[in-house]
Design an enzyme around this catalytic site. Sequence first.
Site, PDB file in Angstrom:
ATOM      1  N   PRO A 181      38.641   9.401   5.251  1.00 48.88           N
ATOM      2  CA  PRO A 181      38.196  10.498   6.787  1.00 48.88           C
ATOM      3  C   PRO A 181      39.560  10.812   6.681  1.00 48.88           C
ATOM      4  O   PRO A 181      40.532  10.106   7.163  1.00 48.88           O
ATOM      5  CB  PRO A 181      37.618   9.638   6.602  1.00 48.88           C
ATOM      6  CG  PRO A 181      37.205   8.766   5.974  1.00 48.88           C
ATOM      7  CD  PRO A 181      37.938   8.479   5.103  1.00 48.88           C
ATOM      8  N   CYS A 182      39.578  11.662   6.987  1.00 49.74           N
ATOM      9  CA  CYS A 182      40.755  13.193   8.410  1.00 49.74           C
ATOM     10  C   CYS A 182      40.238  13.075   9.947  1.00 49.74           C
ATOM     11  O   CYS A 182      41.212  13.748  10.127  1.00 49.74           O
ATOM     12  CB  CYS A 182      40.915  14.391   7.433  1.00 49.74           C
ATOM     13  SG  CYS A 182      39.607  15.252   8.224  1.00 49.74           S
TER      14      CYS A 182
END
Length: 510
Positions: free
Chosen positions: A470-471
């Site tokens: 996840p960013c």
Amino acid sequence: MAHWVRESDGSDSFEWDSDGNGEEAASFNAAGASSSAMTSTNTDAPGPSTRVANGNGKAGPSAALVQKYMDMGFAEEIVLKAMKDNGDNGADSLIELLLTYQELGNDLKVDNGFASGCVPQTVDDSDDDDILENWDDEDAGGRSTRVASSFDDSGDETAGDGYCGNLSDYEDNSYGGRNKGRPVDRSLPSQAMGPPYFYYENVALAPKGVWTTISRFLYDIQPEFVDSKYFCAAARKRGYIHNLPLENRSPLLPIPPKTISEAFPHTRRWWPSWDPRRQFNCLQTCMSSAKLLERIRVALTNSSDPPPPRVQKFVLEECRKWNLAWVGLNKVAPLEPDEMEFLLGFPKDHTRGISRTERYRSLGNSFQVDTVAYHLSVLKDMYPQGMNVLSFFSGIGGAEVALHRLGIRMKTVISVEKSEVNRTILKSWWSQTQTGLLIEISDVQTLTSERIEAYVRRIGGFDLVIGGSPCNNLAGSNRHHRDGLEGEHSSLFYHYVRILDSVKSIMERL
């Protein structure tokens, strides 16, 4: 017949955005000259050499070949530079460079250090004090394309106000972006060698030091930064760290259109001359409001033709921010989910069957399939009998779709994905297209060394470990929780590292 198994591992109540969305810079890639007669089928394929020996014994361009490409409409200066940078990569690769360099137009200066061919580029640590705010602050005509970001979605990758990217954190892609340094050294350390091959992805525009840390935990391999605008009609700036070979990569066929007008011909009739966009910005997880669309329509209806500069500026900023397309007289609209599927390389109706909001979110958080497939294409000849894949943060199956479109059989895929909606999409696609076994896991934290060893013994090991964590805490618009790799969601990167190390250790031992 396809098979899948749901592995129970706890609650499925939490869902995250595993990829970025909004970007603010406009993207331009198509050439001014017609490319219909020069469609490339393989940007790295061997072909007729474009070089001959000169009087000094060094390779130099053939006068006949220079004239050939000049006759196609390319300037002599661009032809000479492209031939020099292309080396012996072949005619198809040369065409790609010519198209890219022509699009760059006046910004291109001979021998100014543009990246050549498809060789990834990196930068020296001595560049740390240089500031590179955005890859695409100016379009091909020198016009500023920067717009202020108002996104608050946690998956948004936009640089946003206050972002100050550093050259040591990322660099432009290998398809004609500005080359700020030396080619990536692919002398991989012994501990990085396969099996298995691994492939990690995340947003390029991350906070200072993030990519240095990611590289350090992944065997000090330099990231390869690529913008998907060179593979489709929308930008998506990403960094990739992997131990795949760099040679003999090839694109998916048919090569997708790279301009808006080619991808969506129905927009040509309504596209105003004062809107210079030829590509969309990064596809987002959220759409513009109906109220904004109405404001744009009213502003244009009440203006002259063409509208005054202040109206043009307002409309263009909103169109770039929200990826709006012209669908009628004075009428813009957001991309439809099926149009996003097309731009991202997914089959039609891939996400159909869930809510419109969920479709946008799932697509905005996905891989761009053509870009990933270009990197993975080297695996096709290595695994003629198929592969076993460990897929982290699988989303809607971008990696799996890429492998399938490459013609690589997936014998077993262990997919780790938190979102039940995304798991449903992947499982539905799998049942319609695959004959192998899909094993689903909802929580990466439950994938212990003991469990990994059981899987390795069961299927005989993994050939590829792939995923992008996840960013949320890396993206530029997340002003409240942009905590880098220590953030609540982006810290899941360390589970990717933990599990990759465990897989390698177990496979070496067994």
